[in-house]
Motif scaffolding. Structure first.
Motif, short mmCIF file in Angstrom:
data_model
loop_
_atom_site.label_atom_id
_atom_site.label_comp_id
_atom_site.label_asym_id
_atom_site.label_seq_id
_atom_site.Cartn_x
_atom_site.Cartn_y
_atom_site.Cartn_z
N GLY A 10 0.84 -1.20 0.00
CA GLY A 10 0.00 0.00 0.00
C GLY A 10 0.88 1.25 0.00
N ALA A 11 0.22 2.39 -0.28
CA ALA A 11 0.96 3.66 -0.27
C ALA A 11 1.46 3.97 1.13
CB ALA A 11 0.05 4.78 -0.76
N THR A 12 0.73 3.53 2.14
CA THR A 12 1.14 3.81 3.52
C THR A 12 2.51 3.18 3.79
OG1 THR A 12 -1.18 3.60 4.05
CG2 THR A 12 0.33 3.68 5.89
N LEU A 46 5.22 5.02 1.98
CA LEU A 46 5.63 6.27 2.63
C LEU A 46 6.63 5.98 3.74
CD1 LEU A 46 2.13 7.99 2.84
CD2 LEU A 46 4.15 9.00 1.79
N TYR A 99 -2.01 14.33 5.33
CA TYR A 99 -2.33 12.95 5.69
C TYR A 99 -1.63 12.61 7.01
CZ TYR A 99 -2.90 7.90 4.88
OH TYR A 99 -3.24 6.58 4.99
N THR A 154 1.31 15.99 -1.95
CA THR A 154 0.24 15.38 -2.75
C THR A 154 -0.11 16.37 -3.87
OG1 THR A 154 -1.39 16.26 -1.15
CG2 THR A 154 -0.75 13.96 -0.88
N PHE A 204 -4.32 16.35 -0.25
CA PHE A 204 -5.12 15.67 0.75
C PHE A 204 -5.08 16.48 2.03
CE2 PHE A 204 -5.94 13.04 4.37
CZ PHE A 204 -6.99 12.26 3.96
N ASP A 245 3.17 11.63 -3.08
CA ASP A 245 2.12 10.67 -2.71
C ASP A 245 0.95 10.90 -3.68
OD1 ASP A 245 0.14 9.17 -1.57
OD2 ASP A 245 0.15 10.17 0.37
N TYR A 269 -1.93 9.18 -4.34
CA TYR A 269 -2.79 8.09 -3.88
C TYR A 269 -4.06 7.88 -4.68
CZ TYR A 269 -5.28 12.02 -2.00
OH TYR A 269 -5.96 13.20 -1.92
N SER A 285 -1.00 3.80 -5.48
CA SER A 285 -1.74 2.82 -4.67
C SER A 285 -2.84 2.17 -5.50
CB SER A 285 -2.38 3.56 -3.50
OG SER A 285 -3.27 2.71 -2.82
N SER A 340 -5.37 0.90 -3.73
CA SER A 340 -6.47 0.87 -2.76
C SER A 340 -7.71 1.59 -3.27
CB SER A 340 -6.05 1.53 -1.45
OG SER A 340 -5.06 0.78 -0.84
N LYS A 341 -7.51 2.70 -3.94
CA LYS A 341 -8.67 3.49 -4.34
C LYS A 341 -9.21 3.01 -5.70
CE LYS A 341 -7.53 6.24 -0.95
NZ LYS A 341 -8.11 6.02 0.35
N ARG A 345 -4.51 -4.46 -0.39
CA ARG A 345 -3.31 -3.89 0.23
C ARG A 345 -2.13 -3.95 -0.74
NH1 ARG A 345 -4.53 -0.44 2.18
NH2 ARG A 345 -2.46 -0.08 2.98
C1 LIG Z 1 -3.05 10.98 1.10
C2 LIG Z 1 -3.05 9.50 1.25
N1 LIG Z 1 -1.90 8.84 1.07
C3 LIG Z 1 -1.83 7.51 1.21
C4 LIG Z 1 -2.94 6.76 1.54
C5 LIG Z 1 -2.79 5.28 1.78
O1 LIG Z 1 -3.12 4.46 0.78
P1 LIG Z 1 -2.99 2.87 0.94
O2 LIG Z 1 -4.36 2.36 1.25
O3 LIG Z 1 -2.48 2.39 -0.37
O4 LIG Z 1 -2.03 2.56 2.06
C6 LIG Z 1 -4.16 7.40 1.73
C7 LIG Z 1 -5.35 6.64 2.09
O5 LIG Z 1 -6.43 7.14 2.27
C8 LIG Z 1 -4.22 8.80 1.57
O6 LIG Z 1 -5.37 9.46 1.75
#
Ligand SMILES: Cc1ncc(COP(=O)(O)O)c(C=O)c1O
Length: 473
Positions: free
Chosen positions: A181-183, A186, A207, A246, A251, A279, A281, A309, A311-312, A319
């Motif tokens: 995931g992007a989290t 990061l 974020y 971002t 965000f 980022d 995302y 990511s 995820s969206k 993940r």
């Molecule tokens: C600004 C930002 N970066 C990263 C993420 C994380 O994404 P991921 O679900 O891929 O970890 C989010 C998730 O809402 C986000 O809002």
């Protein structure tokens, strides 16, 4: 006027006094004719030059409109035929006569309008299932092995193609690192790029996890305040050496960073020998105009690390995310992955690669983009209708959430809490801010998810929100 135009868009003429750009007016006219069935699947559109002449607009305007409709899945380009109308609902395959049980329809989300949440009821179960089944039959070992620490080679290749086509980033598959995931991405980037004790610039509002990771890793934080152009650029004589941004879709506020500010950050990174962590995302969800190129694509100095990511755009339970790094940084990031114990789940990677390389992923993406564009547009319209007297809602024509700014007498944390009790997953904008008490700038609003709910559920959320707001006033 040609006969074709009379049939295709009867009584349409661009309104030059309207705030909506002409290409978007053309898009809207075609969208509504296609959705109503007046333009059937396979119908050919007039050549761009002919339509431009009939409408008295530049040919480039028509080309932009057609390309936007292609990106949204309304039109396709056929060799020899030009632009033709696509089938609506093309993703749903006809049900096969089979004894297999029909899957239970997914229940509606518990909280309405929850920010940042995709509508997982739209997940393409059948196409994904077919893809996994094909892999299990033909090369099952790919699901179990063959996935190095940096990711499955085919997925890295598919991601490199994706960021080239969608974000303008030229990168070899070897520069792609798959994460959970992007989290996680990061966390890894901060570890690799910001030395312990160094200062990391983070957007404020921003974020919250970025700040949390940086603090946990012993990095200092420098809040980068926002103005209409985007985040402020740190001075060269400051300690800040890494920034997390971002730029395509801030965000949580939602705007895109201006071209000038992007350039200023690229220059800052080159002169400061610093790093930019981009980022990105949810940037695939841009509903009008051309996608804004990633900052990484305009940084010729190679000081920007790009994070994406799935995820969206695909599934928040998969993940899966990724980093696209300048070549010289790949080894440092690999080491950071090892030290941080980072590793994406191996099993879905080959399936996701196959899903992308076969085009199913893009069919899904076009479909959800179309639906989300409609939900996003209507949510803004409805919020303005019902709550426009209280505060403003800016339409950035992108992303998955919108912000309803509130007047000072309605404290966002209180309204958000009451809304959650009433089943509306609003977030308080002030929860994403650090320095508003010191700067005196008041961020007071509700962050609402535009994509999670269908239009009826959205109406229900509006009614609940109205009750909450009137009882809080
Ligand atoms: C600004 C930002 N970066 C990263 C993420 C994380 O994404 P991921 O679900 O891929 O970890 C989010 C998730 O809402 C986000 O809002």
């Amino acid at each position: 006027m040609t006969q074709s135009l009379v049939n295709l868009l009867p009584s349409f003429m661009p309104d030059r006094s309207a705030a909506t750009p002409i290409f978007e007016q053309i898009c809207a006219a075609f969208r509504s004719r296609i959705r109503s069935g007046a333009l059937a699947e396979g119908a050919r559109l007039p050549a761009t030059r002919a339509l431009a002449q009939d409408l008295g607009v530049a040919r480039a305007t028509v080309v932009t409109a057609y390309e936007q409709l292609v990106a949204e899945g309304y039109l396709a380009v056929r060799q020899g035929s030009g632009y033709v109308v696509c089938a609506m609902g093309e993703v749903e395959l006809p049900a096969q006569a089979s004894t297999a049980p029909t899957p239970e329809p997914m229940e509606r989300p518990v909280l309405l309008l929850e920010a940042g949440q995709p509508d997982m009821r739209l997940f393409p179960h059948r196409a994904w299932g077919k893809c996994v089944a094909r892999l299990c039959r033909t090369r099952p070992q790919d699901l179990l092995t063959g996935c190095g620490r940096l990711g499955h080679p085919e997925l890295r290749q598919a991601i490199a193609a994706h960021v080239r086509d969608w974000r303008g980033i030229e990168a070899r598959p070897e520069q792609v690192l798959v994460t959970s995931g992007a989290t996680e991405a990061l966390d890894i980037c901060l570890h690799a790029l910001a030395a312990p004790g160094s200062t990391v610039g983070v957007e404020d509002p921003g974020y919250p996890l970025i700040r949390l990771f940086a603090e946990r890793q012993g990095r200092q934080i420098r809040d980068l305040l926002l103005d209409p152009q985007g985040a402020e650029v740190p001075r060269l004589d400051e300690a800040t050496s890494t920034v997390v941004l971002t730029p395509s879709h801030q965000f949580p506020l939602g705007g895109a960073m201006s071209a000038g500010r992007r350039q200023a950050f690229v220059q800052w990174a080159a002169q400061r020998q610093g790093w930019i962590i981009e980022d990105d995302y949810d940037s695939e969800f841009r509903y009008a105009g051309r996608p804004i190129p990633a900052l990484a694509s305009v940084d010729a100095q190679g000081r920007t690390v790009y994070i994406g990511s799935f995820s969206k755009i695909f599934s928040n339970s998969l993940r899966m995310g990724y980093v696209v790094a300048p070549e010289p940084l790949v080894e440092a990031l690999r080491r950071a992955m090892q030290i941080r114990g980072a590793r994406a789940s191996a099993m879905p990677q080959a399936a996701l690669a196959e899903f992308m390389l076969r085009g199913e992923f893009y069919r899904h993406l076009r479909r959800v983009r179309r639906l989300y564009a409609e939900r996003h547009r209507l949510l803004i319209e409805r919020l303005r209708d019902r709550f426009g007297h209280l505060g403003q809602v800016t339409d950035h024509q992108a992303g998955m959430q919108v912000v309803l700014h509130l007047p000072p007498h309605l404290k966002d944390s209180q309204v958000a809490q009451a809304a959650r009790h009433a089943g509306v997953g609003a977030e308080a904008l002030s929860d994403y801010c650090q320095s508003q008490s010191t700067t005196g700038k008041a961020y007071n609003g509700l962050v609402l998810g535009a994509c999670l709910n269908d239009l009826d559920e959205q109406l229900e959320a509006m009614a609940r929100l109205a009750t909450v707001i009137s009882s809080t006033e």
